[in-house]
Scaffold this motif. Structure first.
Motif, PDB file in Angstrom:
ATOM      1  N   PHE A  25      21.794  37.338  37.167  1.00 54.16           N
ATOM      2  CA  PHE A  25      21.010  37.726  38.336  1.00 54.16           C
ATOM      3  C   PHE A  25      19.586  37.172  38.268  1.00 54.16           C
ATOM      4  O   PHE A  25      18.991  36.830  39.294  1.00 54.16           O
ATOM      5  CB  PHE A  25      21.000  39.246  38.478  1.00 54.16           C
ATOM      6  N   LEU A  26      19.042  37.074  37.061  1.00 56.01           N
ATOM      7  CA  LEU A  26      17.737  36.442  36.895  1.00 56.01           C
ATOM      8  C   LEU A  26      17.814  34.964  37.274  1.00 56.01           C
ATOM      9  O   LEU A  26      16.883  34.409  37.879  1.00 56.01           O
ATOM     10  CB  LEU A  26      17.249  36.593  35.456  1.00 56.01           C
ATOM     11  N   CYS A  31      17.041  30.418  41.212  1.00 58.53           N
ATOM     12  CA  CYS A  31      17.610  29.530  42.228  1.00 58.53           C
ATOM     13  C   CYS A  31      16.890  29.679  43.566  1.00 58.53           C
ATOM     14  O   CYS A  31      16.635  28.683  44.256  1.00 58.53           O
ATOM     15  CB  CYS A  31      19.100  29.821  42.411  1.00 58.53           C
ATOM     16  N   VAL A  32      16.573  30.899  43.938  1.00 56.84           N
ATOM     17  CA  VAL A  32      15.845  31.132  45.185  1.00 56.84           C
ATOM     18  C   VAL A  32      14.499  30.411  45.153  1.00 56.84           C
ATOM     19  O   VAL A  32      14.087  29.762  46.118  1.00 56.84           O
ATOM     20  CB  VAL A  32      15.655  32.640  45.439  1.00 56.84           C
ATOM     21  N   GLY A  33      13.806  30.503  44.019  1.00 56.52           N
ATOM     22  CA  GLY A  33      12.526  29.819  43.882  1.00 56.52           C
ATOM     23  C   GLY A  33      12.672  28.307  43.969  1.00 56.52           C
ATOM     24  O   GLY A  33      11.894  27.634  44.667  1.00 56.52           O
ATOM     25  N   LEU A  34      13.672  27.750  43.286  1.00 60.58           N
ATOM     26  CA  LEU A  34      13.894  26.306  43.330  1.00 60.58           C
ATOM     27  C   LEU A  34      14.268  25.847  44.733  1.00 60.58           C
ATOM     28  O   LEU A  34      13.810  24.789  45.194  1.00 60.58           O
ATOM     29  CB  LEU A  34      15.006  25.927  42.347  1.00 60.58           C
ATOM     30  N   PRO A  58      27.945  27.840  38.505  1.00 56.65           N
ATOM     31  CA  PRO A  58      28.338  27.903  37.087  1.00 56.65           C
ATOM     32  C   PRO A  58      27.926  29.204  36.402  1.00 56.65           C
ATOM     33  O   PRO A  58      28.706  29.772  35.624  1.00 56.65           O
ATOM     34  CB  PRO A  58      27.613  26.695  36.475  1.00 56.65           C
ATOM     35  N   ILE A  59      26.722  29.691  36.681  1.00 53.77           N
ATOM     36  CA  ILE A  59      26.263  30.936  36.067  1.00 53.77           C
ATOM     37  C   ILE A  59      27.118  32.116  36.513  1.00 53.77           C
ATOM     38  O   ILE A  59      27.303  33.090  35.777  1.00 53.77           O
ATOM     39  CB  ILE A  59      24.781  31.181  36.421  1.00 53.77           C
ATOM     40  N   ALA A  60      27.694  32.036  37.708  1.00 53.83           N
ATOM     41  CA  ALA A  60      28.497  33.136  38.243  1.00 53.83           C
ATOM     42  C   ALA A  60      29.708  33.451  37.374  1.00 53.83           C
ATOM     43  O   ALA A  60      30.258  34.554  37.454  1.00 53.83           O
ATOM     44  CB  ALA A  60      28.952  32.812  39.671  1.00 53.83           C
TER      45      ALA A  60
END
Length: 210
Positions: A25-26, A31-34, A58-60
Protein backbone atom coordinates in the motif's frame (compact mmCIF):
# COMPACT_ATOMS: atom_id res chain seq x y z
CA UNK A 1 -18.14 -17.09 3.44
CA UNK A 2 -19.50 -14.19 5.49
CA UNK A 3 -17.92 -10.74 5.89
CA UNK A 4 -16.95 -11.38 9.50
CA UNK A 5 -14.87 -14.41 8.53
CA UNK A 6 -13.20 -12.54 5.67
CA UNK A 7 -12.40 -9.61 7.99
CA UNK A 8 -10.94 -12.06 10.52
CA UNK A 9 -8.59 -13.50 7.88
CA UNK A 10 -7.33 -10.05 6.90
CA UNK A 11 -6.91 -9.12 10.58
CA UNK A 12 -4.90 -12.29 11.19
CA UNK A 13 -2.69 -11.54 8.17
CA UNK A 14 -1.99 -8.02 9.45
CA UNK A 15 -0.90 -9.37 12.83
CA UNK A 16 1.19 -12.08 11.20
CA UNK A 17 3.08 -9.77 8.85
CA UNK A 18 3.25 -6.68 11.05
CA UNK A 19 4.62 -3.64 9.27
CA UNK A 20 5.43 -5.71 6.20
CA UNK A 21 1.69 -6.01 5.53
CA UNK A 22 1.50 -2.31 4.62
CA UNK A 23 4.40 -2.35 2.15
CA UNK A 24 2.31 -2.83 -1.03
CA UNK A 25 0.00 0.00 0.00
CA UNK A 26 2.95 2.32 0.60
CA UNK A 27 4.14 1.49 -2.92
CA UNK A 28 0.69 2.39 -4.26
CA UNK A 29 1.11 5.79 -2.61
CA UNK A 30 4.50 6.13 -4.30
CA UNK A 31 2.85 5.28 -7.61
CA UNK A 32 0.35 8.10 -7.16
CA UNK A 33 3.22 10.53 -6.64
CA UNK A 34 5.12 9.27 -9.69
CA UNK A 35 1.99 9.43 -11.83
CA UNK A 36 1.44 13.03 -10.75
CA UNK A 37 5.04 13.96 -11.63
CA UNK A 38 4.88 12.27 -15.03
CA UNK A 39 1.50 13.80 -15.80
CA UNK A 40 2.88 17.28 -15.01
CA UNK A 41 5.77 16.75 -17.42
CA UNK A 42 3.92 15.12 -20.31
CA UNK A 43 0.44 14.76 -21.76
CA UNK A 44 1.20 11.18 -22.84
CA UNK A 45 -1.12 8.94 -20.78
CA UNK A 46 1.02 5.83 -21.30
CA UNK A 47 3.76 7.29 -19.10
CA UNK A 48 1.71 7.26 -15.85
CA UNK A 49 0.02 4.06 -17.05
CA UNK A 50 3.49 2.47 -17.23
CA UNK A 51 3.82 3.15 -13.50
CA UNK A 52 0.71 1.04 -12.93
CA UNK A 53 2.01 -1.78 -15.12
CA UNK A 54 5.60 -1.77 -13.98
CA UNK A 55 5.27 -1.02 -10.26
CA UNK A 56 1.71 -1.31 -8.93
CA UNK A 57 0.70 -4.55 -10.68
CA UNK A 58 3.86 -6.50 -9.73
CA UNK A 59 3.66 -5.30 -6.11
CA UNK A 60 0.01 -6.42 -6.00
CA UNK A 61 1.16 -10.04 -5.94
CA UNK A 62 3.62 -9.76 -3.06
CA UNK A 63 1.16 -10.16 -0.19
CA UNK A 64 0.64 -13.85 -0.87
CA UNK A 65 4.38 -14.45 -1.16
CA UNK A 66 4.92 -12.77 2.21
CA UNK A 67 2.16 -14.85 3.80
CA UNK A 68 3.17 -18.21 2.33
CA UNK A 69 6.89 -17.86 2.98
CA UNK A 70 6.32 -19.45 6.41
CA UNK A 71 5.45 -22.69 4.65
CA UNK A 72 9.08 -22.97 3.54
CA UNK A 73 10.73 -22.35 6.88
CA UNK A 74 12.81 -25.30 7.98
CA UNK A 75 10.57 -28.16 9.05
CA UNK A 76 7.35 -26.19 8.59
CA UNK A 77 6.07 -27.60 5.32
CA UNK A 78 5.04 -30.99 6.71
CA UNK A 79 3.09 -29.34 9.52
CA UNK A 80 1.49 -26.46 7.62
CA UNK A 81 0.83 -27.78 4.12
CA UNK A 82 -2.57 -29.21 5.06
CA UNK A 83 -3.71 -25.76 6.26
CA UNK A 84 -2.43 -23.84 3.24
CA UNK A 85 -3.94 -26.46 0.94
CA UNK A 86 -7.39 -25.62 2.32
CA UNK A 87 -6.98 -21.84 2.09
CA UNK A 88 -4.86 -21.17 -1.01
CA UNK A 89 -7.80 -20.58 -3.39
CA UNK A 90 -9.58 -18.39 -0.86
CA UNK A 91 -6.40 -16.40 -0.26
CA UNK A 92 -5.84 -15.93 -3.99
CA UNK A 93 -9.39 -14.66 -4.47
CA UNK A 94 -9.51 -12.27 -1.52
CA UNK A 95 -6.15 -10.66 -2.31
CA UNK A 96 -7.00 -10.46 -6.01
CA UNK A 97 -10.16 -8.55 -5.09
CA UNK A 98 -8.30 -6.31 -2.63
CA UNK A 99 -5.47 -5.41 -4.97
CA UNK A 100 -7.67 -5.39 -8.03
CA UNK A 101 -9.63 -2.60 -6.36
CA UNK A 102 -6.41 -0.67 -5.76
CA UNK A 103 -5.36 -1.04 -9.40
CA UNK A 104 -8.78 0.16 -10.53
CA UNK A 105 -8.36 3.28 -8.38
CA UNK A 106 -4.95 3.96 -9.93
CA UNK A 107 -6.34 3.53 -13.44
CA UNK A 108 -9.19 5.86 -12.51
CA UNK A 109 -6.58 8.46 -11.49
CA UNK A 110 -4.97 8.25 -14.94
CA UNK A 111 -8.39 8.52 -16.58
CA UNK A 112 -9.21 11.55 -14.43
CA UNK A 113 -6.02 13.24 -15.61
CA UNK A 114 -5.87 12.16 -19.26
CA UNK A 115 -9.29 10.82 -20.18
CA UNK A 116 -10.12 7.37 -21.53
CA UNK A 117 -8.64 7.55 -25.02
CA UNK A 118 -5.63 5.36 -24.14
CA UNK A 119 -7.71 2.73 -22.31
CA UNK A 120 -8.96 0.66 -25.21
CA UNK A 121 -10.57 -2.76 -24.84
CA UNK A 122 -7.34 -4.61 -25.85
CA UNK A 123 -5.34 -2.61 -23.29
CA UNK A 124 -7.90 -3.50 -20.60
CA UNK A 125 -7.59 -7.19 -21.50
CA UNK A 126 -3.82 -6.91 -21.36
CA UNK A 127 -3.99 -5.22 -17.94
CA UNK A 128 -6.28 -7.97 -16.62
CA UNK A 129 -3.91 -10.69 -17.88
CA UNK A 130 -0.86 -8.89 -16.48
CA UNK A 131 -2.56 -8.53 -13.08
CA UNK A 132 -3.59 -12.20 -13.08
CA UNK A 133 -0.06 -13.27 -14.02
CA UNK A 134 1.55 -11.33 -11.17
CA UNK A 135 -1.05 -12.60 -8.69
CA UNK A 136 0.04 -16.15 -9.46
CA UNK A 137 3.70 -16.06 -10.43
CA UNK A 138 5.06 -15.05 -7.02
CA UNK A 139 3.41 -17.98 -5.27
CA UNK A 140 4.44 -20.32 -8.09
CA UNK A 141 8.10 -19.26 -7.88
CA UNK A 142 8.01 -19.52 -4.09
CA UNK A 143 6.97 -23.14 -4.47
CA UNK A 144 9.67 -23.81 -7.08
CA UNK A 145 12.56 -22.25 -5.15
CA UNK A 146 11.30 -22.65 -1.59
CA UNK A 147 12.81 -19.25 -0.80
CA UNK A 148 11.20 -15.82 -0.39
CA UNK A 149 14.41 -14.02 -1.33
CA UNK A 150 14.93 -15.92 -4.58
CA UNK A 151 11.28 -15.73 -5.65
CA UNK A 152 11.03 -11.98 -5.13
CA UNK A 153 14.48 -11.39 -6.64
CA UNK A 154 13.51 -13.15 -9.87
CA UNK A 155 10.32 -11.10 -10.13
CA UNK A 156 12.02 -7.82 -9.22
CA UNK A 157 14.98 -8.26 -11.59
CA UNK A 158 12.82 -9.23 -14.55
CA UNK A 159 10.33 -6.41 -13.93
CA UNK A 160 13.01 -3.79 -13.36
CA UNK A 161 14.92 -4.72 -16.51
CA UNK A 162 11.75 -4.69 -18.59
CA UNK A 163 10.54 -1.32 -17.32
CA UNK A 164 13.94 0.37 -17.24
CA UNK A 165 14.78 -0.66 -20.82
CA UNK A 166 11.22 -0.44 -22.19
CA UNK A 167 11.36 -4.12 -23.11
CA UNK A 168 14.52 -3.93 -25.24
CA UNK A 169 17.22 -5.46 -23.02
CA UNK A 170 16.91 -9.21 -23.49
CA UNK A 171 15.26 -11.50 -26.07
CA UNK A 172 13.05 -13.05 -23.39
CA UNK A 173 9.23 -12.87 -23.29
CA UNK A 174 8.10 -9.26 -23.05
CA UNK A 175 4.91 -8.78 -21.05
CA UNK A 176 4.42 -5.01 -20.85
CA UNK A 177 3.04 -2.31 -23.14
CA UNK A 178 5.01 0.92 -23.16
CA UNK A 179 3.03 2.73 -25.83
CA UNK A 180 -0.38 2.47 -27.42
CA UNK A 181 -0.17 -0.49 -29.84
CA UNK A 182 -0.30 0.64 -33.46
CA UNK A 183 -1.27 -2.82 -34.74
CA UNK A 184 -2.19 -6.23 -33.41
CA UNK A 185 1.28 -7.86 -33.24
CA UNK A 186 2.79 -5.73 -30.40
CA UNK A 187 -0.36 -6.49 -28.40
CA UNK A 188 -0.83 -10.13 -29.39
CA UNK A 189 2.64 -11.34 -28.37
CA UNK A 190 2.50 -10.04 -24.75
CA UNK A 191 -0.99 -11.50 -24.38
CA UNK A 192 0.22 -14.88 -25.64
CA UNK A 193 3.16 -14.86 -23.20
CA UNK A 194 0.91 -13.78 -20.35
CA UNK A 195 -1.63 -16.50 -21.12
CA UNK A 196 1.12 -19.12 -21.16
CA UNK A 197 2.59 -17.74 -17.94
CA UNK A 198 -0.77 -17.83 -16.17
CA UNK A 199 -1.34 -21.45 -17.17
CA UNK A 200 2.16 -22.52 -16.12
CA UNK A 201 1.91 -20.66 -12.80
CA UNK A 202 -1.49 -22.22 -12.08
CA UNK A 203 -0.09 -25.69 -12.82
CA UNK A 204 2.89 -25.11 -10.52
CA UNK A 205 0.64 -23.91 -7.70
CA UNK A 206 -1.67 -26.87 -8.22
CA UNK A 207 1.20 -29.35 -8.10
CA UNK A 208 2.54 -27.74 -4.94
CA UNK A 209 -0.73 -27.72 -2.99
CA UNK A 210 -2.68 -30.67 -4.37
Amino acid sequence: MDKKTIAHHFSFDRRLLGRLYWFPFLVYGLCVGLMGILSARSDEPFLPYTVIQGIAVPIAGWHLVFLYRHLYDEGAKEALLWHYRKTVVFDLVRYAVLHGGCIVLLVAAVIWIHGTMFLTAPVLVHLFLLFSFYQLIGLALLGVFGSLDIALSVIAVYTFMEVATQGTFMPWPHLFLFQAPADSLPLLLPMMWLGAGIVIAAILIGREFW
